[in-house]
Write an enzyme that holds these catalytic residues in place. Sequence first.
Site, PDB file in Angstrom:
ATOM      1  CG  HIS A   1     -12.676   3.671   3.136  1.00 54.54           C
ATOM      2  ND1 HIS A   1     -13.198   4.483   4.069  1.00 54.54           N
ATOM      3  CD2 HIS A   1     -11.509   3.702   3.377  1.00 54.54           C
ATOM      4  CE1 HIS A   1     -12.361   5.201   4.505  1.00 54.54           C
ATOM      5  NE2 HIS A   1     -11.397   5.131   4.109  1.00 54.54           N
TER       6      HIS A   1
ATOM      7  NE  ARG B   1      -6.218   1.399  -0.015  1.00 56.39           N
ATOM      8  CZ  ARG B   1      -6.308   2.400   0.600  1.00 56.39           C
ATOM      9  NH1 ARG B   1      -5.274   3.029   1.385  1.00 56.39           N
ATOM     10  NH2 ARG B   1      -7.299   3.252   1.084  1.00 56.39           N
TER      11      ARG B   1
ATOM     12  CD  GLU C   1      -8.718  -1.072   4.257  1.00 59.11           C
ATOM     13  OE1 GLU C   1      -8.266  -0.738   5.303  1.00 59.11           O
ATOM     14  OE2 GLU C   1      -8.970  -0.324   3.323  1.00 59.11           O
TER      15      GLU C   1
ATOM     16  CG  ASN D   1      -1.858   1.183   1.234  1.00 54.71           C
ATOM     17  OD1 ASN D   1      -1.775   2.057   0.571  1.00 54.71           O
ATOM     18  ND2 ASN D   1      -2.642   1.151   2.394  1.00 54.71           N
TER      19      ASN D   1
END
Length: 398
Positions: free
Chosen positions: A181, A92, A385, A7
């Site tokens: 999200h 991500r 996540e 990420n």
Amino acid sequence: MKVLVINSGSSSIKYQLLDPDSGDVVASGVVQRIGEPVADGTPTIEHSSGGKTYEHDGVVLDHAAGLQLVFDLFAESGHDLAEEGLRAVGHRVVHGGEVFFEPTLITDAVVRTISDLSSLAPLHNPANVVGIESARKLLPEVPQVAVFDTAFFHHMPAAAKTYAIDTKIAAANGVRRYGFHGTSHEYVSGQVADFLERDRTDLNQIVLHLGNGASASAIRGGRAVDTTMGLTPLEGLVMGTRSGDLDPGIIFHLIRTADMNVDDVDALLNRQSGIKGLSGVNDFRELGRLIETGDAAATLAFEVYIHRLRRYIGAYLVELGRVDAITFTAGVGENDAKVRAAALAGLERYGIAVDEARNTAKSRTARYISPEGAEVAVLVVPTNEELAIARASARLVG
Ligand code: ADP
């Protein structure tokens, strides 16, 4: 076989090496203050593996250098990533625009398109691209997958996606509601179905992802039908440092009368507003402490936050008609019992209640906070996540 999840933010890289089947995390860490001087002696890289912590204290010049240092720390902690036989690297990516709404195998063309979408997410997509390019150089043999924060909301009905402005201008500039999200909302709503031992297609859900950034979603039968974030993550709920919804006239007013330019207003609304703008702090633990000392600004910040949250819960109750589960997740949602109690106070006539003992019990696992036998299940479910990205990446590469 493991998946490395990356990420990559504007000045940071968070990463995890994990087993997508068991969810076991082999190693994780964060690179911070990329491209910034290091004066205070706090480490720029913290890497945890096998119960040990490894640190790097020097300057990290750029994302490529940061990732190389991370790979060195992996090797030092006994995991040579080139030899590890990685199944995939999962990235991500914040904005998929109109183009990406499924986990996508990364090619040169995909990287170019993610980069082209940067006007929609100027802080995020360029940083995601740099992270992807660095990882591809270091692990050229491993398939790389992009998982988009906007994807889960791609199929929202047109009425929820459309801003009421001139359609030609909107279409020419990609102006519509995308939502963010999504990986968390999708993962958590799936966990809710598992927890309730129901099929997700039978459930109507409201998910409240309350972290530093915050968003709510309305999910009918496993599909998102509405969410609070829009073209950018600025819309919707009051957040740690973002205002959430406001009269767009405020922006023109400040530019015309407060000697502020567009970038000043952007910084004000994204970084100096929300709980921080109202109280001076953005962490809910500090906010709680200030409220206990009788701090009036902190008390008002909490009330404004709850007021906005309840407004959306009400909207989604009406939109869904019947709600089976309301779920709190992310840093604030998982930890702050006062926020949860205030968000749902006085809704007994709608079958919604929070049991005080359950709500204040300490736990890290999915749990009920509604009373036994309540009509609507009110739950706390930890989000993850990284695991969702690892699983999506592993599924795509087979
Ligand atoms: P991010 O949006 O950065 O991923 P997180 O979901 O990790 O954020 O949430 C971070 C926020 O969660 C913190 O800023 C803090 O407000 C809140 N938080 C974390 N732990 C607690 C706690 N024990 N009690 C209340 N709030 C907490």
